[in-house]
Design an enzyme around this catalytic site. Structure first.
Site, PDB file in Angstrom:
ATOM      1  N   ASP A 168       0.860  -1.173   0.000  1.00 54.34           N
ATOM      2  CA  ASP A 168       0.000   0.000   0.000  1.00 54.34           C
ATOM      3  C   ASP A 168       0.902   1.231   0.000  1.00 54.34           C
ATOM      4  O   ASP A 168       1.935   1.250   0.677  1.00 54.34           O
ATOM      5  CB  ASP A 168      -0.858   0.041   1.270  1.00 54.34           C
ATOM      6  CG  ASP A 168      -2.013  -0.953   1.256  1.00 54.34           C
ATOM      7  OD1 ASP A 168      -2.066  -1.808   0.354  1.00 54.34           O
ATOM      8  OD2 ASP A 168      -2.857  -0.869   2.170  1.00 54.34           O
ATOM      9  N   HIS A 209       4.674  -7.415  -0.141  1.00 49.07           N
ATOM     10  CA  HIS A 209       4.250  -8.674  -0.753  1.00 49.07           C
ATOM     11  C   HIS A 209       4.868  -8.826  -2.141  1.00 49.07           C
ATOM     12  O   HIS A 209       5.402  -7.881  -2.711  1.00 49.07           O
ATOM     13  CB  HIS A 209       2.723  -8.723  -0.834  1.00 49.07           C
ATOM     14  CG  HIS A 209       2.054  -8.805   0.510  1.00 49.07           C
ATOM     15  ND1 HIS A 209       1.359  -9.921   0.929  1.00 49.07           N
ATOM     16  CD2 HIS A 209       1.983  -7.913   1.535  1.00 49.07           C
ATOM     17  CE1 HIS A 209       0.888  -9.703   2.150  1.00 49.07           C
ATOM     18  NE2 HIS A 209       1.245  -8.492   2.535  1.00 49.07           N
ATOM     19  N   SER A 266       9.244   2.216   4.626  1.00 45.21           N
ATOM     20  CA  SER A 266       9.780   3.336   3.906  1.00 45.21           C
ATOM     21  C   SER A 266       9.435   3.189   2.435  1.00 45.21           C
ATOM     22  O   SER A 266       8.465   3.737   1.993  1.00 45.21           O
ATOM     23  CB  SER A 266      11.280   3.443   4.131  1.00 45.21           C
ATOM     24  OG  SER A 266      11.873   4.254   3.201  1.00 45.21           O
TER      25      SER A 266
END
Length: 277
Positions: A88, A144, A242
Protein backbone atom coordinates in the site's frame (compact mmCIF):
# COMPACT_ATOMS: atom_id res chain seq x y z
CA UNK A 1 19.63 20.88 -0.93
CA UNK A 2 17.12 22.53 1.45
CA UNK A 3 17.50 23.07 5.20
CA UNK A 4 15.49 19.95 6.10
CA UNK A 5 17.70 17.60 4.12
CA UNK A 6 20.91 19.43 4.99
CA UNK A 7 20.27 19.01 8.71
CA UNK A 8 19.81 15.26 8.25
CA UNK A 9 23.43 14.97 7.13
CA UNK A 10 24.61 16.11 10.55
CA UNK A 11 22.29 14.26 12.94
CA UNK A 12 23.34 10.80 14.23
CA UNK A 13 21.01 8.86 11.92
CA UNK A 14 21.99 5.39 13.12
CA UNK A 15 21.75 6.28 16.82
CA UNK A 16 18.36 7.93 16.38
CA UNK A 17 17.06 4.88 14.52
CA UNK A 18 18.52 2.54 17.16
CA UNK A 19 16.80 4.41 20.00
CA UNK A 20 13.55 4.52 18.02
CA UNK A 21 13.84 0.77 17.47
CA UNK A 22 14.20 0.06 21.17
CA UNK A 23 11.20 2.19 22.05
CA UNK A 24 9.13 0.67 19.25
CA UNK A 25 9.92 -2.85 20.48
CA UNK A 26 9.12 -2.05 24.12
CA UNK A 27 6.26 -3.98 25.70
CA UNK A 28 6.11 -1.69 28.71
CA UNK A 29 2.39 -0.82 29.04
CA UNK A 30 2.89 2.95 29.31
CA UNK A 31 5.46 3.13 26.50
CA UNK A 32 3.54 1.05 23.98
CA UNK A 33 0.18 2.64 24.85
CA UNK A 34 1.57 6.17 24.54
CA UNK A 35 3.29 5.51 21.21
CA UNK A 36 0.42 3.58 19.65
CA UNK A 37 -2.31 6.02 20.66
CA UNK A 38 -0.28 9.10 19.72
CA UNK A 39 0.61 7.64 16.32
CA UNK A 40 -2.94 6.49 15.58
CA UNK A 41 -4.27 9.96 16.40
CA UNK A 42 -1.57 11.85 14.49
CA UNK A 43 -2.05 9.82 11.31
CA UNK A 44 -5.78 9.12 11.65
CA UNK A 45 -5.20 5.36 11.52
CA UNK A 46 -8.31 3.25 10.98
CA UNK A 47 -8.26 -0.40 12.02
CA UNK A 48 -11.37 -1.37 10.06
CA UNK A 49 -9.42 -3.52 7.57
CA UNK A 50 -7.16 -5.14 10.15
CA UNK A 51 -7.38 -8.42 12.01
CA UNK A 52 -7.03 -6.77 15.42
CA UNK A 53 -9.31 -3.77 15.70
CA UNK A 54 -8.47 -2.56 19.20
CA UNK A 55 -5.38 -0.47 19.94
CA UNK A 56 -5.04 -2.46 23.16
CA UNK A 57 -4.59 -5.72 21.22
CA UNK A 58 -1.00 -4.99 20.19
CA UNK A 59 2.00 -6.11 22.22
CA UNK A 60 4.30 -3.26 21.15
CA UNK A 61 4.42 -0.35 18.75
CA UNK A 62 6.25 -2.60 16.28
CA UNK A 63 3.42 -5.11 16.55
CA UNK A 64 0.95 -2.33 15.81
CA UNK A 65 2.99 -0.85 12.98
CA UNK A 66 3.27 -4.20 11.18
CA UNK A 67 -0.36 -5.12 11.89
CA UNK A 68 -1.89 -7.80 9.69
CA UNK A 69 -4.82 -7.25 7.36
CA UNK A 70 -7.99 -9.27 7.53
CA UNK A 71 -8.25 -12.10 5.03
CA UNK A 72 -9.43 -10.82 1.64
CA UNK A 73 -8.86 -7.17 2.62
CA UNK A 74 -6.80 -6.86 -0.56
CA UNK A 75 -7.58 -8.35 -3.96
CA UNK A 76 -4.51 -9.70 -5.76
CA UNK A 77 -4.79 -9.12 -9.50
CA UNK A 78 -4.97 -12.57 -11.07
CA UNK A 79 -3.87 -11.78 -14.63
CA UNK A 80 -1.13 -14.25 -15.60
CA UNK A 81 1.54 -11.72 -16.51
CA UNK A 82 0.31 -8.93 -14.27
CA UNK A 83 2.84 -7.11 -12.07
CA UNK A 84 1.16 -5.89 -8.89
CA UNK A 85 2.01 -3.34 -6.26
CA UNK A 86 4.12 -4.88 -3.49
CA UNK A 87 2.62 -2.56 -0.88
CA UNK A 88 0.00 0.00 0.00
CA UNK A 89 1.34 3.46 -0.69
CA UNK A 90 2.02 6.01 -3.39
CA UNK A 91 3.82 5.64 -6.69
CA UNK A 92 6.94 7.73 -6.31
CA UNK A 93 8.18 6.95 -9.83
CA UNK A 94 7.86 4.18 -12.39
CA UNK A 95 9.02 3.64 -15.91
CA UNK A 96 11.96 2.35 -17.90
CA UNK A 97 15.60 2.10 -16.88
CA UNK A 98 17.70 3.92 -19.48
CA UNK A 99 21.38 3.05 -19.69
CA UNK A 100 21.53 2.01 -16.02
CA UNK A 101 19.58 5.08 -14.82
CA UNK A 102 16.32 5.11 -12.83
CA UNK A 103 14.29 8.24 -12.23
CA UNK A 104 14.31 9.34 -8.58
CA UNK A 105 12.53 12.68 -8.99
CA UNK A 106 12.12 15.29 -11.71
CA UNK A 107 15.61 16.15 -12.93
CA UNK A 108 17.31 13.60 -10.69
CA UNK A 109 18.23 9.97 -11.42
CA UNK A 110 20.46 7.27 -9.93
CA UNK A 111 22.32 4.14 -10.98
CA UNK A 112 20.76 0.67 -10.90
CA UNK A 113 24.11 -0.98 -10.13
CA UNK A 114 24.55 1.26 -7.10
CA UNK A 115 21.00 0.53 -5.94
CA UNK A 116 21.63 -3.23 -6.14
CA UNK A 117 25.23 -2.86 -4.88
CA UNK A 118 26.45 -5.13 -7.66
CA UNK A 119 27.77 -4.02 -11.05
CA UNK A 120 26.90 -7.31 -12.79
CA UNK A 121 23.30 -7.10 -11.60
CA UNK A 122 23.31 -3.47 -12.69
CA UNK A 123 24.36 -4.47 -16.20
CA UNK A 124 21.63 -7.12 -16.31
CA UNK A 125 18.91 -4.58 -15.50
CA UNK A 126 20.53 -1.70 -17.45
CA UNK A 127 17.56 -1.25 -19.79
CA UNK A 128 14.81 -2.87 -17.75
CA UNK A 129 11.93 -1.25 -15.89
CA UNK A 130 11.09 -0.25 -12.34
CA UNK A 131 8.34 0.91 -10.01
CA UNK A 132 9.00 2.75 -6.75
CA UNK A 133 6.28 2.62 -4.06
CA UNK A 134 6.52 4.90 -1.02
CA UNK A 135 4.82 3.70 2.15
CA UNK A 136 3.41 6.55 4.25
CA UNK A 137 3.36 6.16 8.05
CA UNK A 138 -0.35 5.32 8.13
CA UNK A 139 -0.09 2.61 5.45
CA UNK A 140 -0.10 -1.15 5.87
CA UNK A 141 3.62 -1.90 6.22
CA UNK A 142 4.06 -5.43 4.97
CA UNK A 143 5.64 -6.00 1.57
CA UNK A 144 4.25 -8.67 -0.75
CA UNK A 145 5.37 -10.32 -3.96
CA UNK A 146 4.62 -8.37 -7.17
CA UNK A 147 5.10 -11.53 -9.29
CA UNK A 148 5.66 -15.28 -8.96
CA UNK A 149 9.29 -16.11 -8.32
CA UNK A 150 11.95 -18.11 -6.53
CA UNK A 151 14.04 -16.11 -4.07
CA UNK A 152 17.68 -16.90 -4.87
CA UNK A 153 19.64 -14.25 -2.99
CA UNK A 154 19.31 -11.48 -0.43
CA UNK A 155 21.87 -8.72 -0.14
CA UNK A 156 21.91 -6.40 2.87
CA UNK A 157 23.51 -3.07 2.01
CA UNK A 158 24.39 -0.71 4.89
CA UNK A 159 23.97 2.98 4.26
CA UNK A 160 22.64 6.32 5.36
CA UNK A 161 19.19 6.77 6.83
CA UNK A 162 17.80 9.90 5.22
CA UNK A 163 14.05 10.20 5.60
CA UNK A 164 12.23 9.27 2.39
CA UNK A 165 9.60 11.61 0.99
CA UNK A 166 9.10 13.93 -1.97
CA UNK A 167 11.39 16.56 -0.45
CA UNK A 168 14.36 14.26 0.08
CA UNK A 169 13.80 12.52 -3.26
CA UNK A 170 14.07 15.90 -4.96
CA UNK A 171 17.06 17.10 -2.95
CA UNK A 172 19.25 14.17 -1.88
CA UNK A 173 21.40 12.78 -4.73
CA UNK A 174 21.20 8.99 -5.14
CA UNK A 175 18.83 8.74 -2.17
CA UNK A 176 17.75 5.13 -2.67
CA UNK A 177 21.27 4.01 -3.59
CA UNK A 178 22.67 5.62 -0.43
CA UNK A 179 20.15 4.57 2.20
CA UNK A 180 20.29 1.23 4.00
CA UNK A 181 18.45 -1.41 1.98
CA UNK A 182 17.78 -5.09 1.42
CA UNK A 183 18.01 -6.37 -2.16
CA UNK A 184 15.93 -9.50 -2.85
CA UNK A 185 16.71 -11.28 -6.14
CA UNK A 186 14.37 -13.76 -7.81
CA UNK A 187 14.23 -16.16 -10.71
CA UNK A 188 10.99 -15.52 -12.59
CA UNK A 189 9.31 -16.36 -15.89
CA UNK A 190 10.84 -13.11 -17.21
CA UNK A 191 14.38 -13.83 -16.03
CA UNK A 192 15.98 -12.33 -12.96
CA UNK A 193 13.93 -9.72 -11.07
CA UNK A 194 14.35 -7.81 -7.83
CA UNK A 195 12.46 -6.21 -4.97
CA UNK A 196 14.48 -3.67 -2.98
CA UNK A 197 13.31 -2.68 0.50
CA UNK A 198 14.81 0.73 1.35
CA UNK A 199 15.18 1.93 4.92
CA UNK A 200 14.93 5.51 6.16
CA UNK A 201 15.34 7.76 9.19
CA UNK A 202 13.85 6.13 12.30
CA UNK A 203 13.24 2.88 10.42
CA UNK A 204 13.83 0.37 13.19
CA UNK A 205 14.49 -2.54 10.88
CA UNK A 206 13.62 -4.74 7.93
CA UNK A 207 12.44 -8.33 8.20
CA UNK A 208 11.70 -10.94 5.54
CA UNK A 209 10.08 -14.34 5.55
CA UNK A 210 13.37 -15.86 4.38
CA UNK A 211 15.84 -14.06 6.63
CA UNK A 212 14.00 -13.02 9.75
CA UNK A 213 14.88 -9.57 11.06
CA UNK A 214 17.98 -8.20 9.38
CA UNK A 215 20.89 -7.38 11.68
CA UNK A 216 22.61 -4.12 10.87
CA UNK A 217 26.30 -4.45 9.97
CA UNK A 218 28.97 -2.22 8.50
CA UNK A 219 29.51 -4.51 5.50
CA UNK A 220 27.40 -5.87 2.66
CA UNK A 221 26.01 -9.26 3.65
CA UNK A 222 24.74 -11.80 1.10
CA UNK A 223 22.82 -15.02 1.61
CA UNK A 224 21.65 -17.64 -0.89
CA UNK A 225 18.09 -18.92 -0.82
CA UNK A 226 15.78 -21.30 -2.65
CA UNK A 227 12.28 -20.26 -1.61
CA UNK A 228 9.24 -20.13 -3.90
CA UNK A 229 6.70 -17.32 -3.70
CA UNK A 230 3.41 -16.70 -5.44
CA UNK A 231 2.23 -13.25 -6.41
CA UNK A 232 0.69 -11.64 -3.35
CA UNK A 233 2.59 -13.76 -0.81
CA UNK A 234 4.12 -11.82 2.06
CA UNK A 235 7.81 -11.15 1.46
CA UNK A 236 8.69 -9.01 4.45
CA UNK A 237 7.87 -5.97 6.53
CA UNK A 238 9.21 -2.59 7.59
CA UNK A 239 9.50 -1.51 11.18
CA UNK A 240 8.83 2.22 10.69
CA UNK A 241 9.43 2.83 6.99
CA UNK A 242 9.78 3.34 3.91
CA UNK A 243 10.03 2.36 0.18
CA UNK A 244 9.82 -0.76 -2.01
CA UNK A 245 11.31 -0.78 -5.51
CA UNK A 246 10.35 -3.43 -8.07
CA UNK A 247 12.97 -4.04 -10.77
CA UNK A 248 12.34 -6.09 -13.92
CA UNK A 249 14.67 -7.00 -16.81
CA UNK A 250 14.44 -5.75 -20.37
CA UNK A 251 13.23 -9.23 -21.40
CA UNK A 252 10.03 -8.69 -19.40
CA UNK A 253 8.98 -5.94 -21.84
CA UNK A 254 6.98 -4.38 -19.01
CA UNK A 255 4.04 -2.24 -20.03
CA UNK A 256 3.00 -0.03 -17.10
CA UNK A 257 -0.66 0.98 -16.80
CA UNK A 258 -1.38 4.47 -18.16
CA UNK A 259 -3.19 5.26 -14.92
CA UNK A 260 -0.02 4.62 -12.90
CA UNK A 261 2.14 7.70 -12.54
CA UNK A 262 3.90 9.82 -9.94
CA UNK A 263 1.50 10.43 -7.05
CA UNK A 264 -0.89 7.56 -7.82
CA UNK A 265 -2.26 5.93 -4.65
CA UNK A 266 -2.07 2.14 -4.80
CA UNK A 267 -2.94 -0.86 -2.69
CA UNK A 268 -0.98 -4.06 -2.34
CA UNK A 269 -2.05 -6.47 -5.09
CA UNK A 270 -3.29 -3.75 -7.44
CA UNK A 271 -2.21 -4.11 -11.06
CA UNK A 272 0.70 -1.83 -11.97
CA UNK A 273 1.46 -3.27 -15.39
CA UNK A 274 2.01 -6.37 -17.46
CA UNK A 275 5.10 -8.29 -18.52
CA UNK A 276 5.67 -10.71 -21.36
CA UNK A 277 7.24 -14.16 -21.09
Amino acid sequence: MNVFTTLQQFVPQQKISKVAGRLAASRHPWVKRTFIRSFAKAYDVSLDEYERQSLNAYESFNDFFTRELQDNARIIDASINGIVSPADGMISQLGQIHDHKLLQAKGRDYDIGQLLADSADGDYFADGSFATVYLAPSNYHRVHMPFDGILTKTRYVPGTLFSVNNTTAANVPDLFARNERLVCLFDTAYGKAAVVMVGAMIVAGIETVATGKISRTDDIQEADHDMSFKKGDELGRFYLGSTAIVVLPKAAKTDWQDTMQHGSIVQMGQLLGSAKT
